[in-house]
Enzyme design. Structure first.
Site, PDB file in Angstrom:
ATOM      1  N   HIS A  70       0.826  -1.205   0.000  1.00  0.00           N
ATOM      2  CA  HIS A  70       0.000   0.000   0.000  1.00  0.00           C
ATOM      3  C   HIS A  70       0.861   1.255   0.000  1.00  0.00           C
ATOM      4  O   HIS A  70       2.078   1.192   0.200  1.00  0.00           O
ATOM      5  CB  HIS A  70      -0.899   0.017   1.250  1.00  0.00           C
ATOM      6  N   ASP A  94       1.106   5.041   1.999  1.00  0.00           N
ATOM      7  CA  ASP A  94       0.653   5.719   3.213  1.00  0.00           C
ATOM      8  C   ASP A  94      -0.010   7.041   2.840  1.00  0.00           C
ATOM      9  O   ASP A  94       0.422   7.726   1.900  1.00  0.00           O
ATOM     10  CB  ASP A  94       1.820   5.999   4.158  1.00  0.00           C
ATOM     11  N   HIS A 129       4.767  -0.166  -0.046  1.00  0.00           N
ATOM     12  CA  HIS A 129       5.399  -1.123   0.854  1.00  0.00           C
ATOM     13  C   HIS A 129       4.336  -1.955   1.555  1.00  0.00           C
ATOM     14  O   HIS A 129       3.145  -1.623   1.548  1.00  0.00           O
ATOM     15  CB  HIS A 129       6.253  -0.398   1.903  1.00  0.00           C
ATOM     16  N   ARG A 145       6.447  -8.545  17.166  1.00  0.00           N
ATOM     17  CA  ARG A 145       7.185  -7.420  16.592  1.00  0.00           C
ATOM     18  C   ARG A 145       6.394  -6.131  16.844  1.00  0.00           C
ATOM     19  O   ARG A 145       5.253  -6.005  16.410  1.00  0.00           O
ATOM     20  CB  ARG A 145       7.406  -7.617  15.090  1.00  0.00           C
TER      21      ARG A 145
END
Length: 317
Positions: A246, A248, A296, A306
């Site tokens: 996608h 941002d 990304h 994470r």
């Protein structure tokens, strides 16, 4: 009439005429050296003799006007290019007005100990900002890496910051899902997680990281003309293992890695147009443009947890 007396009279007349002429001549021109060939000006003593107090006042007014203009220009230049390398330090103290707000996870705010939730000028920076950043005096071009075009990484927070925050996140249970319509993450807004840390973090983004972006991208964003959305994201195989490719919705995005590379397996931010996988160390920040370039996603995590902090920064040009 005797000739010697006539000669004496003629000499006296000549001297009187010469003196009278000198009083009406223009004052001499001098060079002050303000430019390559100097600035034309008159000798101040002669100017006072011939023009009086009015001339002296005019000269003062001209100088004051020039000084005022220069000062204004210097201020405008600073505002246009963002905070200087050292200005952020004062800005965080004066503008942030960090308070120990007793909400969220700020249980340590009433103690004298400096924690990520309990801000104290200088002590907080020394403990929680990256040592490389502090020792280099915020020399962004020195500490930043540029692994692919348009993407920069640099140390931002210390291990004390990431370890203390992760320890608290392990006990946190109010994670949300679906705040973002198209690409939701298992996250919590920073201000909802901790009001005091959220306030401090936003000032670091607006006054420290915006300054870094101005230096690295040769931009001219003002720290006071940005809107920031910051949230903490949790990736686990059970809750959310990955995130699709996608863009941002931001001018630029900042992703700070909290987890050590030993805390999880798999994962990492993948940039398909650059065929690049980014797996930063704990405390490191990654900055990249949000719209148009640098699509990304996040590769699946297969074990462990994470944690990252994501900030969407939108400039109000």
């Amino acid at each position: 009439m005797p000739i010697p007396f006539l000669i004496f009279l003629m000499v006296c007349t000549y001297m009187l005429v010469a003196h009278t002429t000198s009083l009406t001549e223009e004052p001499p021109i001098i060079l002050t050296g303000d430019s390559e060939f100097g600035t034309l000006s008159t000798d101040t003593t002669d100017a006072t003799d011939t023009t009086g107090a009015t001339g002296a006042t005019d000269a003062t007014d001209t100088t004051d006007a020039t000084d005022a203009t220069d000062a204004t220009d210097a201020t405008d230049a600073t505002d246009a290019t963002g905070a200087t390398d050292t200005a952020w330090w004062t800005d965080i103290a004066d503008i942030a007005d960090i308070r120990n707000i007793e909400t969220g996870n700020d249980e340590n705010s009433e103690t004298n100990e400096v924690t990520i939730f309990n801000y104290r000028m200088d002590e907080w920076e020394d403990k929680y900002l990256a040592k490389e950043l502090m020792s280099s005096r915020m020399d962004w071009q020195l500490v930043a890496d540029n692994p692919i075009n348009g993407l920069y990484t640099f140390p931002l927070f210390s291990h004390a910051f990431t370890e203390e925050l992760i320890a608290d996140l392990h006990t946190f249970n109010n994670w949300t899902m679906g705040r973002h319509k198209n690409y939701p993450t298992n996250d919590i807004l920073m201000h909802d997680y901790s009001a005091s840390l959220g306030e401090q973090y936003e000032n670091i983004m607006s006054h420290l990281v915006v300054n870094a972006v101005n230096k690295l991208y040769h931009a001219k964003m003002s720290p006071n003309r940005v809107d920031i959305e910051t949230f903490i994201v949790r990736y686990t195989p059970e809750s959310q293992a990955h995130l699709g490719i996608h863009h941002d919705s931001s001018t630029f995005s900042v992703v700070v890695t909290l987890s050590s590379l030993y805390d999880y397996e798999g994962g990492g931010a993948y940039f398909p147009d650059h065929q690049f996988l980014l797996k930063n160390k704990a405390g490191e920040a990654a900055v990249h443009p949000g719209r148009l370039t640098h699509r990304h996603g996040v590769r699946p995590i297969t074990s462990g947890i994470r944690y990252v902090i994501v900030s969407f920064v939108k400039a109000r040009w």
